[in-house]
Design a protein around this motif. Structure first.
Motif, PDB file in Angstrom:
ATOM      1  N   LYS A 526      46.471  12.971  74.002  1.00  0.00           N
ATOM      2  CA  LYS A 526      45.784  13.309  72.758  1.00  0.00           C
ATOM      3  C   LYS A 526      44.920  14.559  72.913  1.00  0.00           C
ATOM      4  N   SER A 527      44.573  14.873  74.146  1.00  0.00           N
ATOM      5  CA  SER A 527      43.828  16.118  74.348  1.00  0.00           C
ATOM      6  C   SER A 527      44.703  17.329  74.042  1.00  0.00           C
ATOM      7  N   ASP A 528      46.035  17.242  74.343  1.00  0.00           N
ATOM      8  CA  ASP A 528      46.939  18.327  74.000  1.00  0.00           C
ATOM      9  C   ASP A 528      47.062  18.477  72.492  1.00  0.00           C
ATOM     10  N   ILE A 529      47.082  17.333  71.804  1.00  0.00           N
ATOM     11  CA  ILE A 529      47.147  17.389  70.340  1.00  0.00           C
ATOM     12  C   ILE A 529      45.882  18.040  69.788  1.00  0.00           C
ATOM     13  N   ALA A 530      44.716  17.644  70.335  1.00  0.00           N
ATOM     14  CA  ALA A 530      43.458  18.215  69.856  1.00  0.00           C
ATOM     15  C   ALA A 530      43.401  19.714  70.126  1.00  0.00           C
ATOM     16  N   THR A 531      43.935  20.154  71.271  1.00  0.00           N
ATOM     17  CA  THR A 531      43.923  21.582  71.582  1.00  0.00           C
ATOM     18  C   THR A 531      44.761  22.370  70.581  1.00  0.00           C
ATOM     19  N   MET A 532      45.902  21.807  70.217  1.00  0.00           N
ATOM     20  CA  MET A 532      46.737  22.489  69.234  1.00  0.00           C
ATOM     21  C   MET A 532      46.081  22.486  67.855  1.00  0.00           C
ATOM     22  N   LEU A 533      45.438  21.376  67.479  1.00  0.00           N
ATOM     23  CA  LEU A 533      44.848  21.272  66.149  1.00  0.00           C
ATOM     24  C   LEU A 533      43.695  22.243  65.968  1.00  0.00           C
ATOM     25  N   LEU A 534      42.947  22.515  67.031  1.00  0.00           N
ATOM     26  CA  LEU A 534      41.799  23.407  66.891  1.00  0.00           C
ATOM     27  C   LEU A 534      42.209  24.834  66.548  1.00  0.00           C
ATOM     28  N   HIS A 535      43.497  25.176  66.749  1.00  0.00           N
ATOM     29  CA  HIS A 535      43.951  26.503  66.377  1.00  0.00           C
ATOM     30  C   HIS A 535      44.103  26.660  64.874  1.00  0.00           C
ATOM     31  N   ALA A 536      43.965  25.556  64.144  1.00  0.00           N
ATOM     32  CA  ALA A 536      44.034  25.660  62.691  1.00  0.00           C
ATOM     33  C   ALA A 536      42.776  26.267  62.096  1.00  0.00           C
ATOM     34  N   ILE A 537      41.711  26.340  62.869  1.00  0.00           N
ATOM     35  CA  ILE A 537      40.463  26.915  62.365  1.00  0.00           C
ATOM     36  C   ILE A 537      40.599  28.435  62.359  1.00  0.00           C
ATOM     37  N   PRO A 538      40.283  29.076  61.255  1.00  0.00           N
ATOM     38  CA  PRO A 538      40.389  30.544  61.216  1.00  0.00           C
ATOM     39  C   PRO A 538      39.472  31.179  62.243  1.00  0.00           C
ATOM     40  N   ALA A 539      40.051  32.165  62.967  1.00  0.00           N
ATOM     41  CA  ALA A 539      39.259  32.838  64.004  1.00  0.00           C
ATOM     42  C   ALA A 539      38.253  33.805  63.405  1.00  0.00           C
ATOM     43  N   ILE A 540      38.567  34.372  62.248  1.00  0.00           N
ATOM     44  CA  ILE A 540      37.683  35.344  61.613  1.00  0.00           C
ATOM     45  C   ILE A 540      37.028  34.690  60.408  1.00  0.00           C
ATOM     46  N   PRO A 541      35.693  34.677  60.309  1.00  0.00           N
ATOM     47  CA  PRO A 541      35.033  34.110  59.138  1.00  0.00           C
ATOM     48  C   PRO A 541      35.436  34.859  57.885  1.00  0.00           C
ATOM     49  N   GLY A 542      35.714  34.123  56.854  1.00  0.00           N
ATOM     50  CA  GLY A 542      36.090  34.709  55.586  1.00  0.00           C
ATOM     51  C   GLY A 542      37.550  35.051  55.482  1.00  0.00           C
ATOM     52  N   ALA A 543      38.367  34.648  56.473  1.00  0.00           N
ATOM     53  CA  ALA A 543      39.797  34.948  56.421  1.00  0.00           C
ATOM     54  C   ALA A 543      40.476  34.210  55.287  1.00  0.00           C
ATOM     55  N   VAL A 544      39.945  33.056  54.916  1.00  0.00           N
ATOM     56  CA  VAL A 544      40.501  32.269  53.815  1.00  0.00           C
ATOM     57  C   VAL A 544      39.373  31.973  52.845  1.00  0.00           C
ATOM     58  N   PRO A 545      39.686  31.771  51.597  1.00  0.00           N
ATOM     59  CA  PRO A 545      38.649  31.398  50.639  1.00  0.00           C
ATOM     60  C   PRO A 545      37.985  30.075  51.011  1.00  0.00           C
ATOM     61  N   PHE A 546      36.860  29.833  50.399  1.00  0.00           N
ATOM     62  CA  PHE A 546      36.041  28.677  50.768  1.00  0.00           C
ATOM     63  C   PHE A 546      36.764  27.373  50.489  1.00  0.00           C
ATOM     64  N   ASN A 547      37.390  27.258  49.294  1.00  0.00           N
ATOM     65  CA  ASN A 547      38.041  25.991  48.957  1.00  0.00           C
ATOM     66  C   ASN A 547      39.222  25.721  49.868  1.00  0.00           C
ATOM     67  N   GLU A 548      39.932  26.759  50.282  1.00  0.00           N
ATOM     68  CA  GLU A 548      41.047  26.557  51.197  1.00  0.00           C
ATOM     69  C   GLU A 548      40.553  26.210  52.590  1.00  0.00           C
ATOM     70  N   LEU A 549      39.416  26.783  52.986  1.00  0.00           N
ATOM     71  CA  LEU A 549      38.830  26.438  54.286  1.00  0.00           C
ATOM     72  C   LEU A 549      38.418  24.972  54.326  1.00  0.00           C
ATOM     73  N   LEU A 550      37.917  24.472  53.203  1.00  0.00           N
ATOM     74  CA  LEU A 550      37.540  23.059  53.151  1.00  0.00           C
ATOM     75  C   LEU A 550      38.751  22.174  53.383  1.00  0.00           C
ATOM     76  N   GLN A 551      39.885  22.535  52.768  1.00  0.00           N
ATOM     77  CA  GLN A 551      41.084  21.739  52.968  1.00  0.00           C
ATOM     78  C   GLN A 551      41.499  21.736  54.431  1.00  0.00           C
ATOM     79  N   ILE A 552      41.386  22.870  55.081  1.00  0.00           N
ATOM     80  CA  ILE A 552      41.767  22.952  56.491  1.00  0.00           C
ATOM     81  C   ILE A 552      40.853  22.072  57.351  1.00  0.00           C
ATOM     82  N   LEU A 553      39.559  22.178  57.140  1.00  0.00           N
ATOM     83  CA  LEU A 553      38.613  21.411  57.958  1.00  0.00           C
ATOM     84  C   LEU A 553      38.734  19.917  57.709  1.00  0.00           C
ATOM     85  N   ILE A 554      38.935  19.541  56.454  1.00  0.00           N
ATOM     86  CA  ILE A 554      39.067  18.119  56.145  1.00  0.00           C
ATOM     87  C   ILE A 554      40.338  17.562  56.779  1.00  0.00           C
TER      88      ILE A 554
END
Length: 1499
Positions: A526-554
């Motif tokens: 499950k640590s490998d799964i968590a490592t892959m999932l953390l790449h879903a977070i945008p590396a650059i702030p503001g790369a996606v709109p706020f509402n879309e960022l919420l969907q990603i984090l949720i």
């Protein structure tokens, strides 16, 4: 809801939007949706082909006959998907609604005739006041079609628009032509397959539209990858207009100008201009997904998941051999179109054709290095293979899914579609079930590498091409891959039916039971799964709109929660809140500016507007906030405060309090405070009133350091400052006020202290209302005490004082009772309690409502009241309080201090406390508690107060008294009465038992004095006698009446007598009363009484005092003269046998009688010696002093000794009385002849009144002689007091009383000698020795012991006589003047017995004239303290002297020469009587001495 972008099987579902059409009610619309939702899966074998496709049947790709086992899955939604910042069509076909179904109510679409008929039958539902216009049928359907046509413009990318009319009574033939409407009959007119048939018809039309859309897509020269949409609002592109021919109905002209971006698609060039995309947006997109770091990160994920080596990756990405850009672009368009058509076939249920198209399109994309579409094609293929598994069919994995250098291990096939002869796709469980299992097994082994390849391709697209995938789609792909891997992880790396069904229905994946590992088991960490999932977070702030960022984090937090990565999930959720809070605050400012209010106005300003922001937050946001708080230990998801508000279950409340305390001990305090503050800020911005209150209360509970405050000197202030506490309280106040103004009056906070009630005690009622318990023995003891009071002053009176304490006090039904309630406030802010009452169980109880203010940081005491209505047992379990701005709730009683124990074991630290709180207590009976809970700290234990409620009791009061003031004045010995009128204030209960008891200062002083152990026995006896006999207060009973003493509401008069005694200053009249309802003799159980007290101040003044007394001897001549006078009338009445002869008697009475002067002795002296009056008397002299300022008449009585003639009822009936009038300040002496008394044993011990004490050691240090003298004085004094009494009277006022002679009469040794009668008494008399009839007699008696004797010669005696009052040498000459015969000393033999009279005779002769005295003495032969053996006995054993008794009066002889010519020779006999009353059982040997004497002169 629309499409679920996180679901791996979302591309296989048709995104269907349900819209109400025409006039329809909410309830009916929901009913229609429910009917459709049950048939959301349609089998292609049940769908009839539609022949209206543009292509011929030979080329009809979307024919249901091609794959009858396929399924079309509809995803019904009532709301459209939110607008995105990117254009995903046709990259993701179901991102927007594909099918629009318009639901109309058939009862509203009727003809005028049918409408009238239905209205008459009552089948048309209308709200009150609703009007229904009658329109032609064609007009009604035209209006519905217009509504559908208008929505076509809004949802222009939808594949199918279909109108459904539910529960219509019209026949299809009655529909106006042309109308493409599907009629759905009512449930009562439907069959089981009616809705299924409707869905098949819709599916047929959908397949036709899909076929048209596929042909249009294949005709396109260019298909673009997803890109950013310019502008802030989403706009439809020209692509929708280009493919409008795919609609099931003719396209309607679009009103208004189209979006200018429609020129992006060119039919001639086949290319799309990208100049319309803003440079800034394009650059941001490229940087967000095209950075080398992101590519490296996906490479790491690939290696972590066990992907192929680098050489294989290089082989899979060999560049195409086509070098011509135009040809490459054309090939890319062909591959993309095949992938899009494959996606349509996937949704149409034609999965074999879809796999074929997707495999070829993906291969084309791979050959042309089209990374984005290559990865998308692989995703679609994975979905197709999972759908095969869901449908229980075997399948073959296409070669495109394998790396180039890797050979598939399963048998190759030229086509995915199996040979119909031997490899037909069959459901699970048939002959090919093993083939399906093998297919799923190989898919399971391939999926980790395949999913890693998908993410790697998306990452490389940003590095090598200009068509980089937007960050949103990139993150969603990562989440879909992670979600699929997480599902496999939960199912032990086995793709089974449960997993596939949960994926398709978007339900939670159930966790499979652990299985033993084998060599063929696929491992995934499950640590490998968590490592892959953390790449879903945008590396650059503001790369996606706020509402879309919420969907990603949720989505990321949700998947992390699936695999149990709670710490990472908590981090993501905290990041989510930090992103939400400033955005919402900024939106609040913008909204406030638009409304023209200041942002600081807060909730109140927002609530006063018509803005819809005051509505409650959606369940999703609430769940999010609750989840975040739960992860950090700030909230308890199991806590249901609504059920605890009015809960009286002590176990449930205690467990909840203990669970909350344990949860607060988990985690970091500062983090939890930050989380709660963020939750409060979010709820305030939305605004969500309930959320603000909930999280504010949680923050207050979290900040408390002390669970239960000490009653004295409280310590442990809250962790937050006082200013913060005040702000939180103000926030609660504002929130509740704002909610009330918008009509949400039920929105209130839950009070934050479960331990508010720290104790409840029943207060002792006032003395007049206090009840005392008694038993039947108490009634018996009272009746016995009335009889034994004179004997024992210490008899116990159970009614004298109430013995029950305040805690044992029972409550009385229908009477107000008061309670002391202890409340705590562990915060530094005052708490205003609007209403608080007691909560009870058992008998009916009516509490009073109180309003109080609880001080800050203290434990305070308050008084509450209530009235029990019935008798029985009353249990007080707590209080029900309504705190300001809080909900009304019940508070249990927690008396003992409690605090959660800090765990020291490592297994108890970390998330263990939170996990134990989540698990909660064992629910099933017999279920064992978890091992982690063993030895844990027990929760707080609530207390209950049990009280006894008795039946209604009367209440009486003093209505009036005869005393103007509660005080009176009496003289010593005076008795005065006053009346008390008692009224029964009870209107229902009568008083049938009434008892008077008294308390006074004199009695208290006497009791205190009696307890002094240094008192002499005589003094102790005096005090005890006063306690037993002299009662200062006394109840004078009247005639007993039948029935109750005091009826309900009645009154009665009672008489109290007061006796004036020294030391009486005040007294209390205690009235014990009660209601027995039965006779006192029938009482068997406990009963209760009340006591009413009436204090009286008493002033006792002195009246007559006896300052001194004395006793003098008194001659017996008066008695002798009375006897002589009575001899004439009764000659035999007075003579003892042989004492006086007739001759002597006749000679004796010749003397004149006693002459009296009429003084105070007249009556007494005339009776001495007669009847009951004895011969022996002495004189008692009493000095009477009047200390009262008014004259007093005094009467002193003396009675004789009791004998047979005395009155048994009134011994004072014939008493001698002396009357005197004493002036103020004067002393008058009363002289009283009192009979001498005989005490058989004057040395016996002084008795104690009452119970005799054992082992009493005398504190007296007196000698034996002194002790004997004290005892003798005591007993003779008691005899004197029995014979004397005195009274006084004030003639002017009529007041009268008795004289306390005990205080004035004190005897000394001399007075005792005068008073007492010895054990042996001697009497002397003389008689002639010649016969009685001889005349004249030589003896003449003049008094009791006085005689006159004629002188004659006589022979000399042999004793040595002595002369009276003469010297010894002269006294020896006695023999010359007096002669006797015999010995003057002799022994009385036999010994003298008790009550025996013995006579001793001696012949004498006077030889010369003169006065002679003859005395007698009796002496014991041995001491009285010795027995026959010579041993000493008793208190008298200390003296060795023998006792001697002397004659009290000597015999006086007056010798003369001649007495009326008497004879010369006279024989005189001397006798004496001896009385021994002290020792009647013993004989005493006595020695008689006769002493003779004479005198020349008379005395």
């Amino acid at each position: 809801m629309g499409m679920d972008p996180m679901s791996p099987l979302a591309p296989a579902r048709i995104n269907t939007l349900l819209i109400p059409a025409g006039r329809i009610k909410r309830t009916r619309f929901a009913n229609f949706v429910s009917r459709l939702d049950h048939e959301n899966v349609v089998r292609l074998g049940d769908v009839s082909p539609d022949g209206q496709s543009k292509r011929s049947m030979s080329t009809y790709t979307f024919s249901p006959l091609a794959f009858p086992e396929g399924r079309i899955i509809y995803n019904f939604s009532l709301s459209e998907s939110p607008a995105l910042s990117i254009d995903c069509f046709p990259f993701e076909l179901n991102r927007e609604a594909q099918v629009i179904l318009y639901l109309a109510d058939g009862s509203e679409v009727v003809t005028s005739e049918s409408q009238t008929q239905l209205a008459q039958e009552g089948n048309i539902e209308r709200s009150p006041g609703e009007t229904h216009d009658v329109l032609p049928l064609a007009s009604m359907f035209a209006s519905l079609e217009d509504e559908v046509r208008a929505n076509r413009h809004q949802y222009r990318r939808a594949i199918l628009h279909q109108l459904l009319v539910f529960e219509s009574t019209l026949a299809p033939e009655a529909l106006p032509a042309p109308t493409d409407v599907i009629l759905v009959p009512a449930p009562q007119n439907s069959r089981t397959t009616t809705i299924k048939t409707v869905m098949c018809d819709i599916s047929g039309r959908l397949l036709r539209s899909m076929d048209n859309l596929a042909s249009e897509i294949q005709a396109l020269s260019t298909i673009e990858s997803p890109s950013l949409v310019p502008g802030s609002a989403y706009r439809a592109t020209d692509l929708a207009a280009r493919v409008h021919a795919r609609m099931s109905m003719p396209a309607q002209p679009i009103q208004g100008p189209l979006d200018p971006v429609g020129s992006r698609i060119s039919a001639t060039t086949g290319s799309k201009s990208r100049s319309t995309t803003p440079a800034g947006a394009r650059s941001a997109s490229r940087h967000s997904v095209g950075s080398p770091s992101r590519s490296d990160r996906f490479s790491e994920v690939s290696s972590a998941l066990g992907s192929r080596d680098a050489s294989q990756d290089r082989n899979s990405m060999v560049p195409s051999t086509v070098t011509n850009p135009r040809e490459r672009k054309k090939n890319c368009s062909v591959g993309r179109s095949r992938i899009v058509v494959g996606a349509l076939l996937l949704q149409a249920g034609l999965w074999p054709d879809a796999v074929k198209e997707l495999s070829e399109g993906t291969a084309t994309a791979r050959g042309n290095n089209d990374y984005v579409w290559h990865a998308k094609g692989l995703e679609y293929i994975i979905t197709c293979l999972l759908m095969f598994g869901w449908a229980k069919m075997y399948f073959q994995i296409p070669h495109i899914c394998y790396p180039i250098a890797e050979k598939p291990t399963i048998p190759k096939s030229s086509s995915v579609t199996p040979n119909p002869k031997n490899a037909e796709l069959t459901p699970y469980g048939r002959s090919s079930s093993d083939s399906r299992t093998v297919s799923l097994h190989y898919l399971t082994k391939l999926l980790p590498d395949l999913l890693s390849s998908v993410n790697t391709l998306y990452a490389r697209a940003s590095n090598f091409t200009e068509e980089a995938l937007p960050q949103l789609l990139m993150s969603e792909s990562v989440l879909r891959c992670g979600y699929l891997l997480s599902a496999m992880y939960l199912r032990n790396m086995v793709i089974d039916d449960n997993m596939l069904q949960a994926l398709l229905s978007s339900e939670n994946i159930p966790r499979a039971d652990p299985i033993p590992r084998s060599a063929d088991t696929i491992t995934l960490k499950k640590s490998d799964i968590a490592t892959m999932l953390l790449h879903a977070i945008p590396a650059i702030p503001g790369a996606v709109p706020f509402n879309e960022l919420l969907q990603i984090l949720i989505g990321l937090a949700s998947i992390l929660s699936m695999v149990g990565m709670e710490r990472k999930q908590a981090f993501i959720l905290k990041e989510l809140l930090q992103r939400i809070t400033p955005t919402l605050i900024e939106a609040r400012k913008v909204g406030a500016a638009e409304m023209g209010i200041h942002p600081a106005a807060g909730l109140l300003a927002l609530s006063n507007t018509s803005h819809s922001g005051f509505l409650r937050v959606e369940d999703g946001m609430k769940s999010l906030l609750t989840l975040v708080g739960e992860m950090y230990g700030a909230l308890d998801h199991n806590e249901d405060m609504g059920s605890l508000i009015n809960s009286q279950d002590s176990t449930k409340s205690s467990l909840a309090s203990s669970r909350r305390a344990k949860l607060h001990a988990y985690g970091n305090f500062d983090l939890k405070v930050d989380i709660l503050k963020s939750c409060i800020a979010i709820c305030e911005v939305l605004p969500d009133f309930e959320g603000v209150l909930k999280y504010t209360v949680d923050l207050l509970q979290l900040s408390r350091r002390t669970t239960t405050l000490p009653f004295r000197h409280p310590t442990g202030t809250p962790a937050i400052s006082q200013e913060e506490q005040i702000k939180l309280m103000d926030s609660i106040k504002r929130t509740v006020g704002a909610a009330a103004k918008v009509g949400l009056k039920s929105v209130q906070a839950n009070y934050w202290d479960d331990f508010m009630v720290r104790g409840i005690e029943a207060m002792s009622p006032p003395a007049t209302f206090r009840v005392a318990p008694h038993s039947k023995n108490d009634l018996q003891s009272v009746s016995e005490s009335k009889q034994t009071t004179e004997k024992d002053p210490f008899i116990y009176n159970p009614f004298s004082k109430p013995t029950s304490s305040a805690t044992d006090q029972p409550l009385v039904a229908e009477e107000l009772a008061y309670f002391s309630v202890y409340l705590q406030n562990p915060y530094e802010v005052d708490i205003e309690i609007e209403e608080i009452t007691l909560v009870t169980e058992g008998c009916r109880f009516q509490p009073l409502t109180h309003s109080i203010v609880l001080g800050h940081f203290c434990c305070q005491k308050f008084t509450m009241a209530g009235t029990p209505r019935t008798s029985g047992t009353l249990k007080i379990i707590g209080c029900r309080a309504k705190i300001r701005d809080c909900k009304e709730r019940d508070f249990l009683i927690y008396t003992a201090d409690w605090s959660p124990r800090t765990e020291s074991k490592i297994k108890k630290i970390g998330s263990a406390p939170r996990d134990s709180v989540r698990r909660g207590p064992p629910s099933a009976v017999g279920e064992a508690a978890p091992k982690e809970a063993e030895g844990s700290n027990t929760g707080p234990q609530s207390d209950t107060i049990s009280l006894t409620v008795i039946s209604p009791q009367p209440v009486i009061s003093i209505q009036s008294t005869t005393l103007s003031q509660p005080a009176l004045m009496v003289l010593e010995g005076e008795k005065k009465c006053f009346n008390i009128v008692l009224r029964n204030d009870s209107s229902t209960t009568a008083v049938d038992m009434l008892l008077f008891t008294f308390e006074d200062s004199a009695t208290i002083q006497l009791r205190t004095a009696v307890m002094n152990k240094e008192l002499s026995p005589s003094e102790a006896y005096e005090h005890q006698l006063q306690l037993a006999g002299s009662h200062p207060f006394k109840y004078i009973p009247s005639d007993e009446k039948e029935g109750p003493v005091l009826p309900a509401g009645g009154s009665a008069d009672f008489i109290i007598e007061v006796l004036g005694i020294p030391g009486l200053l005040n007294g209390i009249v205690q009235i014990d009363y009660g209601h027995l309802d039965i006779s006192s003799s029938d009482v068997t159980d406990k009963f209760y009484t009340r006591q009413l007290s009436f204090p009286v101040a008493v002033t006792v003044n002195a009246g007559i005092e006896v300052p001194r007394c004395n006793m003098l001897p008194f001659s017996s001549d008066f008695a002798w003269w009375n006897k002589q006078q009575a001899c004439a009338s009764s000659p035999q009445a007075l003579d003892p046998p042989g004492v006086l002869t007739n001759e002597l008697r006749s000679r004796s009475i010749s003397y004149p009688p006693l002459q009296t002067d009429g003084g105070q002795f007249t009556s007494l002296l005339a009776r001495l010696g007669l009847g009951s009056h004895g011969d022996d008397h002495c004189l008692l002299l009493l000095d009477l002093r009047n200390v009262w300022p008014f004259p007093l008449s005094v009467s002193v009585q003396v009675r004789q000794n009791k004998n047979a003639s005395s009155s048994p009822t009134d011994p004072w009936r014939r008493a001698y009385t002396v009357h005197e009038s004493v002036q103020p300040g004067h002393i008058s002496r009363a002289i009283l002849p009192i009979p001498r008394v005989y005490v058989s044993d004057p040395h016996k011990a002084i008795p104690l009144i009452g119970n005799q004490r054992q082992f009493v050691v005398s504190a007296s240090k007196l000698s034996v002689e002194a002790e004997q003298a004290n005892r003798e004085a005591f007993w003779y004094r008691e005899e004197v007091l029995k014979h004397v009494r005195g009274t006084w009277r004030e003639d002017s006022t009529g007041r009268e009383g008795s004289i306390d002679l005990r205080r004035g009469i004190r005897l000394n040794t001399k007075m005792i000698d005068v008073l007492k009668i010895e054990d042996i008494e001697l009497s002397l008399s003389i008689r002639p020795s010649r016969p009685p009839d001889a005349q004249p007699s030589p003896v003449l008696q003049r008094g009791g012991s006085r005689f006159c004797l004629q002188v004659n010669s006589f022979t000399t005696l042999t004793i040595k006589p002595s002369l009276r009052d003469q010297p010894h040498n002269i006294a020896l000459d006695l023999s010359k003047r007096f002669a006797w015969t015999g010995m003057l000393q002799r022994v009385l033999h036999p010994p003298l017995t008790a009550n025996e009279v013995r006579e001793a005779s001696l012949e004498i002769m006077a030889l010369c004239a003169g006065d002679y005295e003859i005395a007698a003495t009796i002496e014991e032969l041995k001491a009285p303290g010795q027995n026959s053996s010579g041993k000493k006995m008793g208190i008298c054993s200390q003296s060795n002297d023998r006792r001697i008794w002397h004659a009290r009066e000597p015999c006086s002889i007056d010798a003369k020469h001649e007495i009326d010519d008497l004879e010369k020779d006279v024989s005189i006999h001397l006798y004496r009587g001896i009385f021994t009353k002290a020792e009647p059982k013993y004989k005493r040997a006595m020695l008689l001495w006769i002493l003779l004497g004479d005198s020349i002169s008379y005395l």
